[in-house]
Design an enzyme around this catalytic site. Structure first.
Site: not given
Length: 294
Positions: A173, A207, A228
């Site tokens: 992420k 992500e 995202d």
């Protein structure tokens, strides 16, 4: 009416741990009220009833709590998990020693209300994307210690589960990417290196939050790319850029008001933290009638 997804079961060790911890928290040295006021030989008959509509989840959990307090308690579930119910419906009946039923009542209700609330809101999201290929999934934004129960409730509502824990899969992420950048490691280089080190069964997801990050990530060989907080217009563009080379997950800014439009962009997965971190416990009640001791 049942969900289209088989909820499966809750791992027995996880269920036992949750129930034992909750009971010890609620009555560490017994139930002083019931033990003081209720005759030892009194029995109780109780009904678990719905005070608002919803989707049921946690029947086995409710029964497990009752039996953990006293195996003599009998629980008859009237509906299966994943079934839609209306106000006034009887969901379960309970018969047994009154002191034990009263001691188990709050823990049993807390868990079944929480789980049914999650199942209900999940079913709303699943219904909102009906007719699309998008799959509604949960996140790790669960109540600490209750993940196994909450994830099961998501399945009861027709949703699916994301990775169970940090040990299951690679999901890089924004903070991971920030550390890589600060360390002078390129994203594509990091992904290719991770793929070489990982076992062939380990899922790799990354992500991104910009369109220009998509090609380097996908070409490096990921299984899923998470877009995202993309606008719906950018999600359409992102799906086209991926071109079927990886699964596309949409995350961020997802609500019941937006999820249908997100699903219509062609994404494969929509992750919704609100399924577990914002679900309201449903209003269920346990109404008890106590019979006098012989």
């Amino acid at each position: 009416m049942s969900t289209t997804v088989e909820p499966g079961t809750i791992p027995p060790h996880a269920l036992h741990r949750v129930v034992q911890t909750a009971l010890e928290e609620d009555a560490p040295w017994g139930d002083v009220t019931s033990e003081t006021l209720i005759p030892a030989g009194a029995t109780a008959t109780a009904t678990l009833g719905a005070r608002e509509p919803g989707v049921f989840s946690g029947g086995a959990v409710f029964a497990h709590v009752m039996h953990a307090v006293d195996p003599a308690i009998r629980v008859d579930l009237q509906v299966e998990d994943g079934v839609v119910f209306a106000p006034g419906d009887v969901l379960a009946t309970v018969t047994g020693p009154a002191r034990a039923v009263l001691r188990a009542e709050r823990v049993a209700l807390n868990l079944v209300q929480r789980m049914s609330g999650i199942a209900t809101v999940t079913a709303q999201y699943v219904s909102a994307v009906s007719g699309t290929a998008a799959r509604i999934v949960d996140t790790r934004k669960t109540t600490p210690g209750l993940r196994a129960l909450e994830r099961y409730a998501v399945r009861c509502g027709g949703g699916h589960n994301h990775r169970t824990s940090l040990s299951d899969a690679v999901l890089a992420k924004d903070n991971h990417l920030a550390v890589l950048l600060a360390s002078g490691i390129g994203l594509g280089t990091a992904i290719r290196g991770a793929r070489q080190r990982l076992g062939h069964t380990v899922h790799l997801e990354v992500e991104v939050d910009r369109l220009d990050q998509i090609e380097p990530v996908v070409s490096a060989g990921v299984d899923t790319i998470m877009l995202d907080n993309f606008s719906t217009e950018d999600l359409v563009t992102g799906v086209a850029l991926v071109g079927g080379r990886a699964l596309v997950e949409a995350s961020g800014g997802v609500s019941l008001a937006t999820v249908a439009a997100i699903a219509a962009t062609g994404v494969d997965v929509i992750s919704v933290g609100a399924l577990t971190h914002s679900a309201r416990a449903l209003d269920l009640g346990l109404d008890i009638a106590v019979a006098p001791a012989d």
